[in-house]
Design an enzyme around this catalytic site. Structure first.
Site, PDB file in Angstrom:
ATOM      1  N   ALA A  61       0.759  -0.960   0.129  1.00 41.15           N
ATOM      2  CA  ALA A  61      -0.028  -0.046   0.129  1.00 41.15           C
ATOM      3  C   ALA A  61       0.839   1.168   0.046  1.00 41.15           C
ATOM      4  CB  ALA A  61      -0.899   0.060   1.075  1.00 41.15           C
ATOM      5  N   GLN A 100       0.988  -0.997  -5.953  1.00 42.35           N
ATOM      6  CA  GLN A 100      -0.580  -0.586  -5.305  1.00 42.35           C
ATOM      7  C   GLN A 100      -0.552   0.848  -4.757  1.00 42.35           C
ATOM      8  OE1 GLN A 100      -2.593  -1.947  -1.539  1.00 42.35           O
ATOM      9  NE2 GLN A 100      -3.594  -3.367  -2.849  1.00 42.35           N
ATOM     10  N   TYR A 169     -10.824   0.122   2.985  1.00 44.25           N
ATOM     11  CA  TYR A 169     -10.113   1.350   2.626  1.00 44.25           C
ATOM     12  C   TYR A 169     -10.905   2.101   1.720  1.00 44.25           C
ATOM     13  CZ  TYR A 169      -6.078  -1.601   4.317  1.00 44.25           C
ATOM     14  OH  TYR A 169      -5.272  -2.275   4.936  1.00 44.25           O
ATOM     15  N   ARG A 217      -7.601  -3.928  -6.970  1.00 44.55           N
ATOM     16  CA  ARG A 217      -7.981  -5.054  -5.977  1.00 44.55           C
ATOM     17  C   ARG A 217      -9.484  -4.769  -5.380  1.00 44.55           C
ATOM     18  NH1 ARG A 217      -4.191  -7.737  -1.188  1.00 44.55           N
ATOM     19  NH2 ARG A 217      -4.982  -9.862  -1.820  1.00 44.55           N
ATOM     20  N   ARG A 316       2.165 -15.352   2.341  1.00 43.17           N
ATOM     21  CA  ARG A 316       2.913 -15.892   3.365  1.00 43.17           C
ATOM     22  C   ARG A 316       3.823 -17.044   3.086  1.00 43.17           C
ATOM     23  NH1 ARG A 316      -2.273 -16.237   7.322  1.00 43.17           N
ATOM     24  NH2 ARG A 316      -3.177 -16.194   5.395  1.00 43.17           N
TER      25      ARG A 316
HETATM   26 FE1  SF4 Z   1       3.455 -15.259   9.021  1.00 46.28          FE
HETATM   27 FE2  SF4 Z   1       3.663 -17.522  10.598  1.00 46.28          FE
HETATM   28 FE3  SF4 Z   1       3.319 -17.659   8.173  1.00 46.28          FE
HETATM   29 FE4  SF4 Z   1       5.875 -16.620   9.067  1.00 46.28          FE
HETATM   30  S1  SF4 Z   1       4.945 -18.629   9.464  1.00 46.28           S
HETATM   31  S2  SF4 Z   1       4.778 -16.139   7.117  1.00 46.28           S
HETATM   32  S3  SF4 Z   1       5.036 -15.570  10.804  1.00 46.28           S
HETATM   33  S4  SF4 Z   1       1.948 -16.994   9.313  1.00 46.28           S
END
Ligand code: SF4
Length: 660
Positions: A61, A100, A169, A217, A316
């Site tokens: 962002a 973004q 947002y 998005r 993630r």
């Molecule tokens: Fe986030 Fe936990 Fe995944 Fe690492 S392991 S990216 S801290 S959710």
């Protein structure tokens, strides 16, 4: 190629002529690795994922107007040199980078006490104070701000632009009938509510010229009256029809229901698809991106083959391991360090003031250039390294020491690796703990670490092995001395009763009989108390959770995992209740008395079992005994001071990395 199980993932795709080398995307996510401007750490963070083979990344962002700033600023010329540097670094690596552009509206108060600006005066759910509505004639200023920011990004060499109209947002606030109560040409009908977005997209196109992709998005909210999937699909369909977008990036949730935005380990891969699929299934004509806790390329391939989307976001997964794509493409998906869905090292940190993105399982995040696995380097002077303790800190220490080329032997007293992970994994919905434990076990085997299990060693045993370096990672034990954290000068009467146990005992012993009652006293506010409560409830035990804190699980809440946890706890077949601002005073047969920390009368609750979730005492004795007997002794993780999984892994990594 026809039978390649990941054929679709590795198919290139063009967005308005910009070729994305594969279908894996990292959508915008807050890092705070650059505050104001793009920092070298932020460049290093994205460059590591580019080297890892990601097809497209969308930068976080970026503020278009001083009335709303989260991290990066995109509304003055300072963006050009740093963004240009990022693009120069990443372009040779093949990953495409979009930016973004964002205005948070009434979600976060702007810096310096300025008033928030919003579609209407409705208070935002985080700030809790009303915004000043953007006036009808003022909307054009904000349209111009988006266009100006897009022009600066284009000048810096960005590959594409994304407009943030999701997650509550500003643009979402205009689109949603819940937050847009205007009676001018920007409120009322869907056509009016999407007018601001359409004007922004047209102005951005005008600003950046015909070549650059421009996307949006969007996502539905999840509370009554908010924007729903049908409206999102209709807005997207109209934007496509009018030639205003080149791609659609679909998410879900907003700050009224934050846990939908980033589901934790309790949610399955692709948990958003039942919602986002209603949008992608109703829109055609532009490439579409979906997200929702995807962890592997196999999962992404399924989405692509099912026709649910054209690209799949894995944010993630790439925080935990920048090399998901490369390792999988090279035939080694098992080497990908798994994201465990804890949300603790990433989201819980960036939602704190001035905290930077991290990762529980990957200590290199945000300092890739000096700290990534690629930067470990093999030593010219291999040492004999003994690691005592096969928990997270010990396993990471052994892994990194071995990557450095040392001769590593790990001693673990239990008959399997894992340490505290073996306790945590007993809780319901703790699959992530199994995932990371399985990964460490396989990596230590692959790297050639000698693991001695069921090996309870003392200082003599270690000294006989004649190590150059000993890393002591022996963990910690729960303290059941009856001194509550809120009142350490008091001792809970009856603390020695057989019905009083630690969280470790509660999770590893057989659960009490169905229908019995447990009091779970949470002195720390972490996930541990949730684990114990859920474990007991699952076994038919009624649970009262009591805490000295003003709410249950405040640290879990910061990771956006407390609301789903409470939903599960309250909907369990056995009874569940929470008491806050209390501390235990006494334990009697089949009951316990709690003292109020807020001046209320003491209360007695039925309790066949009292579980104390409290602080832990380090097992550091071995390090002291070894001092002077071996050349180099290091104490890491809970054995040094009991903290959390992220610190344990980081200290194990640090200790091994620094062996000369
Ligand atoms: Fe986030 Fe936990 Fe995944 Fe690492 S392991 S990216 S801290 S959710």
């Amino acid at each position: 190629m026809k039978n390649d199980p990941l054929r679709r993932v590795f198919e290139p795709i063009a967005i308005r002529g910009v070729e994305i080398p594969n279908r894996i995307v990292r959508t915008a996510h807050l890092t705070k690795l650059g505050m104001g401007t793009i920092s070298d750490d932020l460049i290093g963070y994205h460059a590591a994922r580019a080297r890892g083979g990601v097809g497209l990344s969308i930068l976080e962002a970026t503020a278009v107007h001083p009335s709303s700033v989260l991290a990066l600023v995109g509304y003055d010329d300072s963006v050009i040199p740093t963004l240009a540097k990022l693009m120069t670094t990443i372009r040779p690596l093949g990953m495409k980078v979009f930016q973004q552009l964002w205005h948070g509206g009434h979600v976060y108060p702007p810096p310096g006490g300025l008033p928030m600006r919003g579609a209407s005066a409705l208070p935002g759910p985080i700030a809790g104070m009303p915004a000043v509505p953007i006036g009808t004639e003022e909307v054009g200023d904000f349209v111009a701000a988006f266009a100006a920011a897009a022009r600066l990004s284009a000048e810096a060499g960005i590959d594409g632009i994304e407009i943030a109209a999701s997650h509550g947002y500003l643009m979402h606030q205009f689109l949603s009938p819940l937050t847009n109560t205007r009676d001018d040409r920007y409120g009322g009908s869907l056509e009016n509510r999407m007018r601001f977005l359409a004007e922004v997209l047209a102005a951005v196109r005008n600003a950046v010229g015909p070549a650059l992709p421009v996307g949006v998005r969007m996502g539905a909210g999840q509370v009554t009256g908010d924007l729903d999937e049908q409206d999102v699909a209709e807005v997207a369909r109209l934007l496509v029809e009018r030639g205003l977008i080149d791609y659609l990036n679909v998410s879900m949730g907003d700050y009224y229901a934050m846990h939908w935005m980033m589901g934790g380990m309790d949610r399955p891969a692709g948990y958003m698809l039942p919602f986002s699929g209603k949008v992608t299934g109703a829109v055609a004509g532009v490439p579409q991106i979906v997200t929702g806790r995807f962890r592997t390329l196999e999962e992404a391939e399924q989405v692509l083959r099912a026709g649910d989307a054209d690209l799949v976001s894995m944010v993630r997964a790439h925080i935990a391991d920048p090399d998901v794509v490369r390792k999988t493409r090279d035939g080694h998906p098992e080497r990908v360090r798994p994201c465990i869905g804890c949300n603790q090292g990433c989201i819980a940190r960036t939602s704190g003031v001035d905290a930077r993105l991290g990762c529980t399982v990957n200590p290199a995040v945000g300092r890739e250039a000096r700290y990534g696995d690629d930067a470990i380097g093999v030593t010219a002077s291999p040492r004999r390294v003994v690691v005592v303790g096969g928990g997270p800190a010990g396993m990471e220490a052994a892994r990194v020491a071995r990557l450095r080329g040392h001769d590593v032997t790990l001693y673990e007293a239990a008959d399997r690796l894992g340490g505290s992970l073996n306790v945590a994994r007993r809780a319901p919905r703790a699959q992530g703990m199994d995932d990371i434990l399985d990964w460490y076990t396989a990596e230590l085997r692959r790297l050639g670490v000698t693991c001695r299990l069921s090996a309870l060693v003392d200082a003599d045993d270690v000294a006989v092995a004649d190590p150059d370096v000993v890393i002591v990672a022996t963990g910690a034990d729960p303290v059941l001395d009856g001194r509550p954290i809120a009142a350490p000068g008091e001792v809970v009467d009856g603390i020695g009763s057989p019905g009083v146990v630690s969280s470790v005992e509660a999770l590893t012993r057989p659960a009490p009989a169905v229908g019995s009652r447990a009091l779970v006293v949470d002195d720390v506010g972490q996930y541990e108390a949730v684990s114990v409560a859920e474990y007991l409830l699952q076994h038919g035990v009624h649970v009262t959770m009591a805490t000295r804190l003003p709410m249950a699980g405040p640290l879990v809440d910061a990771a956006m995992r407390m609301t789903p946890a409470l939903e599960r706890l309250y909907s369990a077949p056995a009874e569940f209740a929470v008491l806050t601002r209390v501390t235990p005073a006494s334990v009697q047969p089949r009951k316990a008395t709690l003292r109020s920390l807020a001046g209320a009368a003491p209360m007695t609750v039925p309790a066949d079992l009292v579980v104390l979730v409290t602080y832990k005492e380090s097992r550091s004795g071995l390090a002291k005994e070894l001092a002077g007997r071996v050349p180099d002794v290091r104490l890491v993780g809970d054995a040094l001071a009991a903290r959390d999984l992220q610190v344990a892994i980081r200290e194990g990594n640090d200790a091994a990395r620094s062996i000369a």
